[in-house]
Design a protein around this motif. Structure first.
Motif, PDB file in Angstrom:
ATOM      1  N   THR A 216      91.412  65.084  26.883  1.00  0.00           N
ATOM      2  CA  THR A 216      91.154  64.102  25.838  1.00  0.00           C
ATOM      3  C   THR A 216      91.095  62.697  26.439  1.00  0.00           C
ATOM      4  O   THR A 216      90.153  61.935  26.189  1.00  0.00           O
ATOM      5  N   LYS A 220      87.837  60.089  26.995  1.00  0.00           N
ATOM      6  CA  LYS A 220      87.864  58.745  26.398  1.00  0.00           C
ATOM      7  C   LYS A 220      87.566  57.674  27.447  1.00  0.00           C
ATOM      8  O   LYS A 220      87.060  56.603  27.122  1.00  0.00           O
ATOM      9  N   LYS A 221      87.892  57.979  28.710  1.00  0.00           N
ATOM     10  CA  LYS A 221      87.638  56.998  29.767  1.00  0.00           C
ATOM     11  C   LYS A 221      86.181  57.008  30.230  1.00  0.00           C
ATOM     12  O   LYS A 221      85.809  56.264  31.122  1.00  0.00           O
ATOM     13  N   ASP A 238      81.881  61.467  26.200  1.00  0.00           N
ATOM     14  CA  ASP A 238      81.939  60.669  24.974  1.00  0.00           C
ATOM     15  C   ASP A 238      80.509  60.338  24.522  1.00  0.00           C
ATOM     16  O   ASP A 238      79.778  59.641  25.221  1.00  0.00           O
ATOM     17  N   ASN A 241      79.340  56.657  24.275  1.00  0.00           N
ATOM     18  CA  ASN A 241      79.341  55.866  25.505  1.00  0.00           C
ATOM     19  C   ASN A 241      77.985  55.988  26.210  1.00  0.00           C
ATOM     20  O   ASN A 241      77.677  57.009  26.819  1.00  0.00           O
ATOM     21  N   ILE A 329      90.485  62.809  19.567  1.00  0.00           N
ATOM     22  CA  ILE A 329      89.273  61.991  19.703  1.00  0.00           C
ATOM     23  C   ILE A 329      88.622  61.804  18.341  1.00  0.00           C
ATOM     24  O   ILE A 329      88.256  62.778  17.696  1.00  0.00           O
ATOM     25  N   ARG A 331      85.741  60.434  17.706  1.00  0.00           N
ATOM     26  CA  ARG A 331      84.278  60.235  17.767  1.00  0.00           C
ATOM     27  C   ARG A 331      83.632  61.483  18.359  1.00  0.00           C
ATOM     28  O   ARG A 331      84.322  62.321  18.944  1.00  0.00           O
TER      29      ARG A 331
END
Ligand SMILES: [Zn+2]
Ligand SMILES: [Zn+2]
Ligand SMILES: [Zn+2]
Length: 807
Positions: A216, A220-221, A238, A241, A329, A331
């Motif tokens: 997770t 996110k990174k 993501d 992103n 998460i 999104r």
């Protein structure tokens, strides 16, 4: 037979009844009805013997047919009286018996609500366990090596059950009674995270609960993670992103096709897409497919998730592992198949380190092997019904019962087409359509296709008496079947491509073998015609045994052969040249940007090719017409990265207001003259092209042009059908039923506009739902035609001209 008030029966149950909690359900019902006896799995399904009071036995049989476990499907239930034994005590579940197998293997099923609850509940012993499952959910087809379905014949065989799991497994009152993949933290598979650059994962940075949880944070990174799921690896990042999505596209070398997305829950999906009630039900179903949704929520994902489209494909977490990753998460996350370019999805841990090292930063592995690769299925709600665009996980290898009349069909094997390939077995009057295999022109996909053929042959103990192929001699599936036919001395039947499309639609809708022929409309990319030319927009009068070609599209050259599919401007140029020629185009349309574009092409060479027919085969293809029109309005003009890209972008471009509100008078006109050589009526798009070019001069927006084109085509198709349905020698129509098939009908607007116009004219319209309209459904049609040829005709066939030919 019966002592006073006592009776006994033997019951045979067939269908999807193994590995789905059927036996414990029988055990419970027998207990409640106070019956003695046994239940067991064998090669044919489930066998039950019960003894008890007459009334209780009757009640038991009634309940058996109606109170079935959620993942089971009973196709047949036969009971016969046997000698009652008054001494018999208790009801037992016996071990599986070997034998000839014709029990369907159940598809994989998404995480059930009870298991979802358990993994989120700290007092449960499976709290946060990524491989939690029960008889109502979890892996099936993806882990099976042989039948009957038992743990020892799955990839769970190497995990010895702990005492707690063994207790649940043996307890008929437990939800996990005989759940073959049963597992827990103590005894089951484990997941772990690795960096693919060989460095150690530093948990100091993450302070996570465990490796699954760490994913997770990594996502996110903005990192890319290969995640081993149910039927293969995914590549995840993501979806909001831009940089991560762009990097994934570049590294995976997938430039055109849209990426699938996964979201934690429906609320997240709703903030990106419109979700109707049918779509909600699909997302939450145990099949848990990717659902194609209109992208019009308040939030936006990165534009490069679905370039040029107005839809997004979403799925919900369907395994506990996905659920645990997605939990934190809020999104969407890209979940695209773990491979490079068009290779098959990777399923082995060892291959990930080798093949995906340059694509993913991390990989979440686990040690439960995937026996069978199964891609995610794709569904779209069109014309008010969920319709499969790609049939794989959750649906395959579910059997499709063949219609009445096919009971005596011999066992046979149909090899499908070339792109979006599948194969189809016929066994005991049912069709078993394989999961989506991919495009056979890729060598690894072809190898996988052969491997899966062997697997299905074993799983279903299938000995075909007949092989069925497409008429196209260059399809790799055809070549493969030819080799087999000569090696194994089996008869081979060649079937025309579009006849197979229509038969697939008929079979799916249960149209009986001896029903009168229907009008079939196959709007498609390309298929080999019976005259050796390329077809792809065909109107047939067809039943399973034969067909007659009643109408077609205007044949237009494919400049450069297959290159014309990859470079849509070539179809545009060929259309304009055959309709008006260069001087007239220049005279009327020199002010268009399109003129400047085409002028810069090597026209001398192109014109010579057209004039002499060099590497420019004629094709009556609906798909190529879509390519040409898309290119005319500036969509997907230079290069199509996958077949049908132009059509998808043109559909996405359609202006909804024009579509809804504009009168049909402004829909582009298409005439229906007759061909000089044989009198065959065809769709003549000259007026359509004049209207499009006129609209371009007027600077009409592409969306309006796209809408008028879709409506015009639907209108012309309906007019053609109406004309053809009228028997020239009789008052009545030849048929009131129209079957729609072919890849172009995966276009929502074309399908809905065509259906609507045909229904208005009083036709009963059959369109694909459970089987894809594109070549993914072709093998089912081939199988039905093959079976029909093998069953001796009752009475004369209604259609005379063309049919499959045997060799
Ligand atoms: Zn469950
Ligand atoms: Zn355990
Ligand atoms: Zn086709």
């Amino acid at each position: 037979m019966a002592l006073a008030g006592l009776s006994a029966v033997r019951i045979r149950v067939e269908g999807t009844v193994q590995g789905v909690g059927f036996r414990p359900n029988v055990w419970r019902l027998a207990g409640e009805c106070e019956l003695a006896g046994f239940v067991l799995n064998d090669g044919a399904g489930v066998l039950i013997e019960v003894t008890g009071a007459d009334e209780a036995v009757r009640r038991f049989i009634d309940r058996l047919g109606t109170e079935t476990p959620p993942l089971s499907r009973v196709d047949r239930l036969i009971s016969e009286p046997i000698v009652a034994n008054p001494e018999l005590q208790g009801f037992r579940i016996l071990e599986s018996l070997e034998g000839e197998v014709h029990t369907p293997v159940a598809p994989d099923a998404g995480l059930c609500p009870a298991c979802r609850e358990e993994i989120g509940n700290p007092i449960e012993r499976r709290f946060r366990y990524p491989f939690t499952n029960c008889t109502h959910c979890g892996p099936r087809f993806s882990i099976i090596n042989a039948v009957p379905y038992d743990r020892g014949r799955t990839t769970m065989a190497e995990f010895a059950m702990c005492p707690a799991c063994a207790g649940e497994y043996r307890d008929p009152s437990d939800r996990r009674f005989h759940a073959q993949p049963i597992a827990c933290h103590t005894c089951g598979p484990k997941a772990w995270l690795e960096r693919l650059d060989g460095r150690a994962v530093s948990f100091d940075q993450h302070s996570m609960l465990d490796d699954v949880d760490a994913v997770t944070g990594v996502l996110k990174k903005g990192e890319i993670v290969a995640i081993k799921g149910l039927g293969g690896f995914h590549l995840a990042c993501d979806a909001t992103n831009d940089e991560a999505v762009g990097t994934l596209r570049r590294r995976k070398r997938r430039y055109g096709k849209p990426f699938a997305l996964m979201a934690r829950d429906l609320d997240v999906i709703r903030s990106y897409c419109a979700v109707g009630p049918d779509e909600e039900q699909l997302l939450e179903s145990s099949e848990a497919p990717i659902v194609v949704l209109k992208a019009d929520g308040p939030n936006k994902v990165s534009a490069s998730v679905a370039l040029g489209l107005d839809t997004l494909g979403f799925m919900l977490p369907y395994t506990p592992l996905h659920r645990l990753v997605m939990r934190g998460i809020d999104r969407p996350v890209v979940m695209t198949s773990g491979n490079i370019s068009d290779e098959p999805q990777i399923i082995e841990n060892s291959k990930v380190s080798r093949r995906l090292q340059s694509v993913a930063d991390y990989a979440l592995f686990h040690d439960r092997q995937i026996a069978n690769r199964v891609d995610d299925s794709v569904v779209r709600v069109m014309a008010g019904k969920p319709r499969l665009l790609r049939r794989a996980r959750g649906y395959a290898p579910g059997a499709i019962p063949l219609p009445p009349g096919f009971e005596r069909a011999p066992d046979l094997l149909a090899f499908g087409a070339e792109l979006k390939s599948t194969f189809c077995l016929v066994k005991r009057g049912a069709a078993i359509l394989s999961q989506h295999q991919g495009d056979l022109e890729n060598i690894e996909t072809l190898e996988d296709f052969v491997k899966n053929l062997c697997l299905y042959t074993d799983l279903f103990q299938h000995r075909p008496k007949l092989l069925v192929v497409d008429r196209h001699p260059e399809y790799l599936s055809t070549k493969l079947a030819n080799e087999r036919a000569s090696d194994q001395r089996l008869p081979l039947l060649e079937v025309q491509h579009h006849h197979a499309h229509i038969a697939s639609c008929l079979a799916e809708h249960g149209v009986g073998l001896d029903m009168p022929p229907v009008i079939g409309v196959a709007l498609d990319g390309l298929g080999m015609g019976d005259d050796g030319a390329l077809w792809g927009g065909e109107f047939l009068l067809a039943d399973y045994r034969s067909y007659q070609r009643l109408g077609t599209f205007k044949p237009v050259a494919m400049l450069g052969g297959a290159q014309a599919v990859r470079e849509p401007w070539r179809s545009l140029y060929a259309h304009l040249m055959v309709q008006m020629g260069w001087p007239r185009f220049v005279m009327n349309y020199a002010e268009l940007e399109l003129y400047a574009y085409l002028k810069a092409k090597p026209r001398g060479t192109l014109d010579a090719m057209l004039a002499k027919g060099i590497n420019s085969p004629l094709a009556s293809s609906c798909g190529r017409l879509f390519d040409a029109v898309a290119a005319a309005v500036g969509l997907c003009r230079d290069e199509a990265l996958f077949e049908g890209q132009g059509a998808m972008e043109l559909e996405a471009a359609v202006d909804r207001k024009t579509l809804r509100e504009e009168t049909d008078d402004l829909a582009y006109p298409i005439a229906i003259p007759n061909r000089q050589e044989d009198g065959l009526p065809y769709l003549e798009p000259l007026a359509l092209w004049q209207a499009i070019l006129g609209d371009l001069i007027l600077k009409t927006p592409a969306g309006v042009i796209a809408a008028r084109f879709h409506k015009g085509l639907a209108k012309a198709v309906a007019a053609m059908v109406e004309m053809l349905a009228q028997d020239p020698n009789a008052e009545e129509r030849r048929s009131d039923t129209v079957a729609l098939s072919g890849g172009c009908f995966q276009n929502k607007i074309l399908l809905e506009e065509t259906m609507h116009r045909l229904e208005e004219r009083g036709f009963r319209v059959l369109a694909h739902a459970r089987v894809p309209a594109n070549d993914g459904g072709l093998a089912l049609g081939q199988a039905a035609i093959g079976a029909a040829h093998s069953i001796k005709s009752r009475g004369e066939s209604h259609v005379s001209r063309n049919s499959g030919s045997s060799r």
